[in-house]
Scaffold this motif. Sequence first.
Motif, PDB file in Angstrom:
ATOM      1  N   GLN A 172      72.501   2.554  73.069  1.00  0.00           N
ATOM      2  CA  GLN A 172      72.763   2.881  74.462  1.00  0.00           C
ATOM      3  C   GLN A 172      71.851   4.016  74.923  1.00  0.00           C
ATOM      4  O   GLN A 172      71.421   4.056  76.052  1.00  0.00           O
ATOM      5  CB  GLN A 172      74.221   3.321  74.671  1.00  0.00           C
ATOM      6  N   SER A 173      71.595   4.948  73.979  1.00  0.00           N
ATOM      7  CA  SER A 173      70.797   6.103  74.367  1.00  0.00           C
ATOM      8  C   SER A 173      69.303   5.825  74.262  1.00  0.00           C
ATOM      9  O   SER A 173      68.495   6.624  74.659  1.00  0.00           O
ATOM     10  CB  SER A 173      71.157   7.309  73.509  1.00  0.00           C
ATOM     11  N   ARG A 174      68.956   4.695  73.701  1.00  0.00           N
ATOM     12  CA  ARG A 174      67.526   4.444  73.493  1.00  0.00           C
ATOM     13  C   ARG A 174      67.036   3.158  74.126  1.00  0.00           C
ATOM     14  O   ARG A 174      66.399   2.335  73.502  1.00  0.00           O
ATOM     15  CB  ARG A 174      67.219   4.426  71.998  1.00  0.00           C
TER      16      ARG A 174
ATOM     17  N   GLY B 293      75.079  16.423  65.002  1.00  0.00           N
ATOM     18  CA  GLY B 293      74.551  15.066  65.179  1.00  0.00           C
ATOM     19  C   GLY B 293      75.360  14.295  66.206  1.00  0.00           C
ATOM     20  O   GLY B 293      74.817  13.565  67.041  1.00  0.00           O
ATOM     21  N   TYR B 294      76.656  14.481  66.173  1.00  0.00           N
ATOM     22  CA  TYR B 294      77.577  13.844  67.121  1.00  0.00           C
ATOM     23  C   TYR B 294      77.241  14.241  68.558  1.00  0.00           C
ATOM     24  O   TYR B 294      77.098  13.416  69.451  1.00  0.00           O
ATOM     25  CB  TYR B 294      78.992  14.279  66.738  1.00  0.00           C
ATOM     26  N   TRP B 295      77.053  15.570  68.762  1.00  0.00           N
ATOM     27  CA  TRP B 295      76.711  16.068  70.094  1.00  0.00           C
ATOM     28  C   TRP B 295      75.353  15.582  70.552  1.00  0.00           C
ATOM     29  O   TRP B 295      75.135  15.323  71.721  1.00  0.00           O
ATOM     30  CB  TRP B 295      76.761  17.606  70.116  1.00  0.00           C
ATOM     31  N   ARG B 296      74.445  15.462  69.594  1.00  0.00           N
ATOM     32  CA  ARG B 296      73.097  15.033  69.964  1.00  0.00           C
ATOM     33  C   ARG B 296      73.137  13.627  70.564  1.00  0.00           C
ATOM     34  O   ARG B 296      72.552  13.373  71.616  1.00  0.00           O
ATOM     35  CB  ARG B 296      72.209  15.048  68.721  1.00  0.00           C
ATOM     36  N   ILE B 297      73.850  12.736  69.906  1.00  0.00           N
ATOM     37  CA  ILE B 297      73.937  11.366  70.410  1.00  0.00           C
ATOM     38  C   ILE B 297      74.645  11.343  71.756  1.00  0.00           C
ATOM     39  O   ILE B 297      74.246  10.650  72.689  1.00  0.00           O
ATOM     40  CB  ILE B 297      74.666  10.467  69.398  1.00  0.00           C
ATOM     41  N   LEU B 298      75.691  12.158  71.858  1.00  0.00           N
ATOM     42  CA  LEU B 298      76.483  12.210  73.086  1.00  0.00           C
ATOM     43  C   LEU B 298      75.620  12.643  74.273  1.00  0.00           C
ATOM     44  O   LEU B 298      75.631  12.011  75.331  1.00  0.00           O
ATOM     45  CB  LEU B 298      77.622  13.220  72.879  1.00  0.00           C
ATOM     46  N   ILE B 299      74.843  13.692  74.058  1.00  0.00           N
ATOM     47  CA  ILE B 299      74.013  14.222  75.143  1.00  0.00           C
ATOM     48  C   ILE B 299      72.894  13.233  75.490  1.00  0.00           C
ATOM     49  O   ILE B 299      72.626  12.946  76.648  1.00  0.00           O
ATOM     50  CB  ILE B 299      73.449  15.607  74.759  1.00  0.00           C
ATOM     51  N   GLU B 300      72.284  12.658  74.439  1.00  0.00           N
ATOM     52  CA  GLU B 300      71.212  11.683  74.673  1.00  0.00           C
ATOM     53  C   GLU B 300      71.732  10.510  75.498  1.00  0.00           C
ATOM     54  O   GLU B 300      71.081  10.052  76.432  1.00  0.00           O
ATOM     55  CB  GLU B 300      70.677  11.154  73.346  1.00  0.00           C
TER      56      GLU B 300
END
Lengths: 112, 595
Positions: free
Chosen positions: B532-534, B576-583
């Motif tokens: 979804q983020s990419r 890592g969780y936050w990184r995906i969330l923000i992306e």
Amino acid sequence: MNYTVTKRNNITIIKINLSQATREHSKEFKLFLVELIQQEKAKKIIIDFEPVYYVDSSFLGSLVGGLKESTNLKGDIKVMNLNPAVKSLFEITRLYKIFEIFTDVEDAVLSF
Amino acid sequence: MKGYVLAGGRGKRFEPFTKENNKVMMDFWERPLLWYSLNLLQSHGVKEVAINAAHMPEQIDKYVNYELHSELNINLTLESEHYGTAGTIKRTPSFFNDHVALIPGDVITTIDLSEMYNNHYNNDAIVTLALHPNYLAKNKTRPQVNKITDSDMFHCFRKKMSGVMIVRQDILDLIPKKTNMNLLDELLPMMLDYKIQINAFSSKSGFYNIDDWSDYYKATLDMFNHPELHDRSKIVKMNNNIYHHVNAKFSKQVLKNDFQRLYFGENVSVENKCKLKGDVYIGSFSKLNEDARLTDSVVGSNTILGKGLNLNNDLVKDKYLYSNKNEVAVYVDDENLLKENDSKTFGESLNELLISFTDKFVAAVALLCLSPLFALVALLIKLESPGPVFYVSSRVLSPRHERKGKKWYQFKGGSNIKYYVFRTMYVNADKMVKKLNNKYETGPFVKIENDPRVTKIGRLLRKTSIDELPLFWNVLVGKMSLVGIWALPTYEAEHLANKGLQSTVNNSRQIDLSETARLRFDGKLGLAGFWQSRGRSNLTAEERAIHDSFQAVLTNQKSSDAKFMGEYYKFKSYVGYWRILIETFFSVVKRTGAI
């Protein structure tokens, strides 16, 4: 250049000059691969990951895209010099099932 | 001399154990089978070893690089398929710059490799094969004892006597290129046909080829005669030929099957009055209930043995819990016995707690802020087309597998997860999907551009991802996390489980990504993820599969994998969780690729 191409007989060796091969490069890498396969008719390709210590899923998606293109034209892509973490990733995600992995360039060249 | 451990086999005879394990990683007297080959090579002065693996190579990789602490220089070769033992060695010519001892990974032997090497070297042989002297007696057909004959080869396969050999570099020249050939039953007979001499080395040493559960059982018992191979104190011999070793659990349903050889993994439970006959291997952390009968079996460690359990000629590993027939009290050998096997570290538990808290907090805040928008959207949907406001999509994260027919495992619909999203299509849309499948794209991941089934307001909702926002409810009630992978609609999951993901062009199979794509079934359910983020719907089916599988695998790592996964381990963390969330958030804001 992010990618250096050398030729050995009819084998194209692409060296990836990135320490992190990620989604910032995934589009350009796919275009680069596809062009090499379609325009320059590169069938036997070895990709050397020596300086790369991190590859993300976008970049590997591009690599698979390239492989798809290559197999369309009856070619193959093999990979070489994977750093231990990248090799682990190829192992647990089962990507080693579609890419042959080598540690030695001679072995890779002879495998075609 | 170098060493080569041949571990390319799939271990079919040990299924279902080998579905999720490499055969050479099978526990044998508290050590993986592989250890015995490596130990043999090391004890005969070998410094450099290659191992090939086609199945579950990460287990070997982890073991040799992070657990074994050996002085050997070990190089693991991955094979996309098993090329046969000859095909395998042909692929790594650079390794064969010295004489190489080839040891099958499933063999346990005390053979004197040094002496064998001397014999090989002095006879200047291309290949030296070890055989028991019984097969090397001088007779009419054998004028020279040290030459292998056709009948020896026959004995080799019939009696599974050997497989240990030393080869010279030029053996590679005899193997055809791009071949799928075995050394023992194809290359060596071919050499004899061409009158190329095969040197024989006579050896009386102990030799066990662990080819099936029956071999495993016999070899396990026989180890009592080979104290040099293991630490004898670890197995306790009880009366009536029962040896208590290490944990197991068997269910009634499984036991109804009439299998000659059974393997049950960890945490199996045997229900009351079940009978197990033949060669049975029971994995660790199991429970054998009252009155179950067990004959000729091997039982793993930390097994709970029920009251009145009838054991006959069985081998049970240590740390057991044994309830005696005549006594109600139970004898607990190990205090940790009843504790969970996969205990989490403090860091892991903290991580889970933080993620679960963040999930609920963010979902609650989001639902509160979005409620006016939801009311507006609901009104617009109602106004445009008849039908309900929400669309309930029934999905499965991972299909359940069950034994059916000849195969042990087969797909059966897993438990459903209900996705409540805003309805973006006309009411009869589901019925049209099969037709569209054929028209646009095949495979389990259908994403259709300019889908005629989508309503006008639906198109806007999809583009902005507003249609998915009600899923915050699922997050709030703890049915999914904010970060994770999407559950597939049932028909897609079924397709992926049964048929896999194969790219086909011109009706010929091209790239088989099935094994990679199925890894998503092990993932954790969630809203935001890699794909979804990419790029969202701009991705090809292969790319989406890779994103999902990566996420599933990378968030499933154990703390013991930290070294093995290097840089990739960070995905497991709260950061890592936050990184995906923000992306994902920014990606959605940019509306990249949504239809």
